[in-house]
Scaffold this motif. Structure first.
Motif, PDB file in Angstrom:
ATOM      1  N   ARG A  49       0.838  -1.378  -0.112  1.00  0.00           N
ATOM      2  CA  ARG A  49      -0.067   0.085   0.125  1.00  0.00           C
ATOM      3  C   ARG A  49       0.759   1.327   0.025  1.00  0.00           C
ATOM      4  O   ARG A  49       0.500   2.321  -0.427  1.00  0.00           O
ATOM      5  CB  ARG A  49      -0.706   0.079   1.106  1.00  0.00           C
TER       6      ARG A  49
ATOM      7  N   LEU B  62      -6.095  -3.139  -4.037  1.00  0.00           N
ATOM      8  CA  LEU B  62      -5.785  -2.004  -4.237  1.00  0.00           C
ATOM      9  C   LEU B  62      -6.646  -1.500  -5.426  1.00  0.00           C
ATOM     10  O   LEU B  62      -6.859  -2.391  -6.186  1.00  0.00           O
ATOM     11  CB  LEU B  62      -4.277  -1.619  -4.582  1.00  0.00           C
TER      12      LEU B  62
ATOM     13  N   LEU C 224      -7.817   3.582   0.121  1.00  0.00           N
ATOM     14  CA  LEU C 224      -6.629   4.327   0.283  1.00  0.00           C
ATOM     15  C   LEU C 224      -7.160   5.917   0.083  1.00  0.00           C
ATOM     16  O   LEU C 224      -8.245   6.251  -0.409  1.00  0.00           O
ATOM     17  CB  LEU C 224      -5.773   4.194  -0.797  1.00  0.00           C
TER      18      LEU C 224
END
Length: 353
Positions: free
Chosen positions: A92, A348, A352
């Motif tokens: 990440r 992903l 985020l």
């Protein structure tokens, strides 16, 4: 109390992150990855910060990779969740750096390997000093090139990414600039001057350009014909054969590359080749998601623990790879490393900032 392994400071308009674990060549621990993430978030939210620079406190190494010894210990203790928690946060972080909203500058010198590539290559500005050495060394320890290598290595010219992924070979300053792994050479003695210019609010690109000097010539580019031809094949066996043919015709480079490949984990070599083939069509998020799948399996494999044992624990032994030769690596076994993880996927860029 132990000293912090990473520090961050606001210096004028510059957010400076310093890796400070010199005895371990700044090998990344989970605490370091977490501390860096916090610093990046803080600097992103500070309107006064225009540039974020990451550097090392030691000239010996920017970062030699992840703390593989600790990952190995977690696995031996059966703490596989701890292993994947670390890798999840590390991957990440790579994506965070790639999408960072401000100028991100990696000031790298000395050793830049594995995880060190993850916190430098994905940034907007990749500055290399005089003594930089780069490698993705994972096939030597029964692991695989991660931290987004499936994205950035296939995009190197002339199949050099495949060569680096499979062999874990080291390259130098001139090679990094020629291949595009770095985009500026600034003498190491001028790193402090660069930070001062960032602190004064100077545009990062202009500051770097003003301090840049011409790099030395690349050694590896002399072998581009052999690399581009041999590593274009779709199977590891055919790559080995092509290198053997070139060696027979007198290429010392091909002979050395073949010797290196024979010493690596056969499974890791084939996994690395598959990564390069798939990664050429993936974006960074997709590449990191793919690598997390591989990591979840390879961290339970024999070769990873054997490779770390020989390289970092007992040292000097000849590794007992299983399978021992490239001919015995089965396609279905390699396929299993790349299979989906269901609800344990990295996923992903979801979640985020």
């Amino acid at each position: 109390m132990s000293e912090p392994e990473i520090t961050s400071a606001k210096i004028g308009h510059c957010g400076l992150i310093t890796l400070d674990r010199p005895r371990a060549l700044n090998a990344l621990t989970h605490d370091m990855v977490s501390a860096m993430a916090i610093a990046l978030d803080d600097f992103a939210q500070d309107p006064a910060i225009r540039t974020v620079a990451v550097r090392s406190s030691s000239p010996r190494a920017f970062c030699a990779g992840a703390d593989i010894r600790r990952v190995h210990e977690h696995g031996k203790e059966g703490r596989h969740d701890a292993q994947l928690h670390f890798l999840r946060d590390e991957f990440r972080s790579c994506y965070r750096i790639n999408t960072y909203p401000k100028s991100y500058v990696a000031l790298t010198d000395g050793i830049v390997m594995g995880g060190g590539a993850g916190i430098s290559i994905h940034g907007a500005h990749r500055v290399v000093g005089d003594a930089v050495t780069f490698a993705m060394p994972e096939t030597a320890i029964g692991f695989f090139p991660d931290v987004g290598a499936s994205f950035f290595l296939p995009r190197l010219p002339d199949r050099f990414g495949t060569y680096l992924a499979m062999t874990a070979a080291r390259i130098n300053l001139g090679d990094m600039l020629a291949l595009g792994l770095a985009n500026a050479h600034v003498p190491s003695s001028r790193f402090d001057v660069l930070v001062e210019k960032f602190a004064a609010g100077e545009d990062a690109a202009k500051a770097i350009a003003s301090e840049s000097v011409a790099p030395p010539p690349s050694d590896i580019m002399k072998e581009r014909e052999i690399v581009s031809r041999a590593f274009a094949f779709s199977s590891a066996k055919r790559i080995f054969t092509a290198l053997a043919d070139a060696a027979h015709r007198g290429s010392e480079f091909a002979e050395t590359a073949l010797e290196i490949l024979y010493s690596r984990s056969p499974s890791s070599v084939v996994i690395a080749l598959r990564q390069m083939q798939l990664g050429a069509t993936l974006d960074l998020a997709q590449a990191l998601n793919l690598e997390f799948r591989i990591a979840a399996r390879i961290l339970r494999s024999h070769d990873f623990y054997e490779g770390v044992r020989v390289t970092l624990v007992d040292k000097g032994d000849i590794p007992d790879w299983r399978p021992a030769i490239i001919d015995d690596v089965r396609a279905e076994d390699i396929d299993a490393y790349f299979a989906p993880l269901g609800d344990k996927e990295l996923m992903l860029p979801a979640g985020l900032i």
